[in-house]
Design a protein around this motif. Structure first.
Motif, PDB file in Angstrom:
ATOM      1  N   ARG A 257      -4.163  -2.355  -3.129  1.00 59.29           N
ATOM      2  CA  ARG A 257      -4.405  -1.602  -4.362  1.00 59.29           C
ATOM      3  C   ARG A 257      -3.437  -1.942  -5.489  1.00 59.29           C
ATOM      4  O   ARG A 257      -3.028  -1.077  -6.260  1.00 59.29           O
ATOM      5  N   ALA A 258      -3.073  -3.208  -5.558  1.00 54.19           N
ATOM      6  CA  ALA A 258      -2.259  -3.671  -6.676  1.00 54.19           C
ATOM      7  C   ALA A 258      -3.153  -3.901  -7.890  1.00 54.19           C
ATOM      8  O   ALA A 258      -4.380  -4.012  -7.774  1.00 54.19           O
ATOM      9  N   ASP A 259      -2.545  -3.959  -9.054  1.00 57.46           N
ATOM     10  CA  ASP A 259      -3.318  -4.121 -10.289  1.00 57.46           C
ATOM     11  C   ASP A 259      -3.633  -5.582 -10.584  1.00 57.46           C
ATOM     12  O   ASP A 259      -4.699  -5.898 -11.098  1.00 57.46           O
TER      13      ASP A 259
ATOM     14  N   GLN B 281       1.568   7.053  -6.578  1.00 55.66           N
ATOM     15  CA  GLN B 281       0.484   7.995  -6.836  1.00 55.66           C
ATOM     16  C   GLN B 281       0.935   9.431  -6.561  1.00 55.66           C
ATOM     17  O   GLN B 281       0.636  10.353  -7.338  1.00 55.66           O
TER      18      GLN B 281
ATOM     19  N   SER C 130       0.835  -1.210   0.000  1.00 55.82           N
ATOM     20  CA  SER C 130       0.000   0.000   0.000  1.00 55.82           C
ATOM     21  C   SER C 130       0.868   1.258   0.000  1.00 55.82           C
ATOM     22  O   SER C 130       0.563   2.242  -0.674  1.00 55.82           O
TER      23      SER C 130
ATOM     24  N   LEU D  23       1.342  -2.755 -10.911  1.00 53.46           N
ATOM     25  CA  LEU D  23       1.822  -3.527  -9.769  1.00 53.46           C
ATOM     26  C   LEU D  23       1.249  -4.941  -9.830  1.00 53.46           C
ATOM     27  O   LEU D  23       0.029  -5.137  -9.819  1.00 53.46           O
TER      28      LEU D  23
ATOM     29  N   TYR E 213       2.261   1.750  -3.446  1.00 59.82           N
ATOM     30  CA  TYR E 213       1.209   2.303  -4.311  1.00 59.82           C
ATOM     31  C   TYR E 213       1.043   3.800  -4.063  1.00 59.82           C
ATOM     32  O   TYR E 213       0.978   4.604  -5.016  1.00 59.82           O
TER      33      TYR E 213
END
Length: 217
Positions: A191-193, A165, A158, A173, A161
């Motif tokens: 919040r990884a892709d 941002q 996190s 990610l 991330y």
């Protein structure tokens, strides 16, 4: 017994016994029987995954796992990549172990990615979130793979991330490791892709990212 399974078992036995001559003999025979892609996807990847799973269950030693991954990576690089060629659309990729000092998962994933013709930077193990972000930006990485073993290090994604941002740096990610296998919803929390549930998934994820990039979506 299925012929592919039999071939997998023979290679697995040679790797676990650390018998280079036998492993080379089996690999050479397999190389003559099938094309590079099917050899990697049907034989090498399942065998490495099986050995890695056995290590997690306490069946095999770390030396067996590490040697197996290194042998497969070296064999593929020396005997298959010249035949299949490297991929023409190779995004800038890197992999790291975030705040942990295990290298097993990273070693296996690196072997699989390179065996598929891609190139990838290895940022090492035990790297902090801030150092990982800085190095990623310095190397203009487009896809960052992060391996974790313990939950605290997984939660630190996190922070990675958020720093990306704040710096407005576009990077995909891709995360994996024990915490994400135990709790697949954790990928949303950090919040990884993308999440990679097994080593075999990583090539599918990379190709998916490339396809989406070209489609402009």
């Amino acid at each position: 017994m299925d012929q592919i399974f039999q071939k997998q078992q023979k290679l697995k036995e040679a790797l676990l016994s650390l018998n280079r001559l036998q492993a080379e003999s089996i690999s050479k025979r397999l190389t003559k029987e099938r094309d590079s892609l099917s050899l990697v996807e049907e034989i090498f990847i399942p065998v490495l995954e099986d050995i890695g799973q056995g290590w997690e269950e306490g069946k095999y030693g770390l030396s067996q796992v590490y040697w197996s991954a290194r042998f497969c990576e070296e064999w593929i690089a020396q005997n298959l990549l010249d035949e299949s060629g490297t991929v023409t659309d190779n995004p800038r990729m890197a992999i790291a172990v975030l705040e942990d000092f295990h290298s097993l998962g990273k070693t296996i994933v690196c072997s699989i990615i390179r065996s598929a013709g891609f190139t990838i930077e290895d940022f090492g193990i035990g790297i902090s979130a801030s150092a990982l972000v800085e190095k990623t930006m310095e190397e203009n990485i487009e896809i960052l793979l992060i391996s974790t073993l313990m939950l605290p290090s997984a939660l630190s994604i996190s922070e990675v991330y958020e720093q990306f941002q704040q710096k407005n740096y576009p990077v995909k990610l891709v995360v994996g490791g024990a915490p994400f296998r135990i709790d697949p919803d954790l990928v949303k929390e950090v919040r990884a892709d993308y999440i990679v549930k097994s080593a075999a998934d990583v090539i599918k994820v990379i190709r998916s990212i490339i396809q989406i990039k070209h489609s402009g979506t």
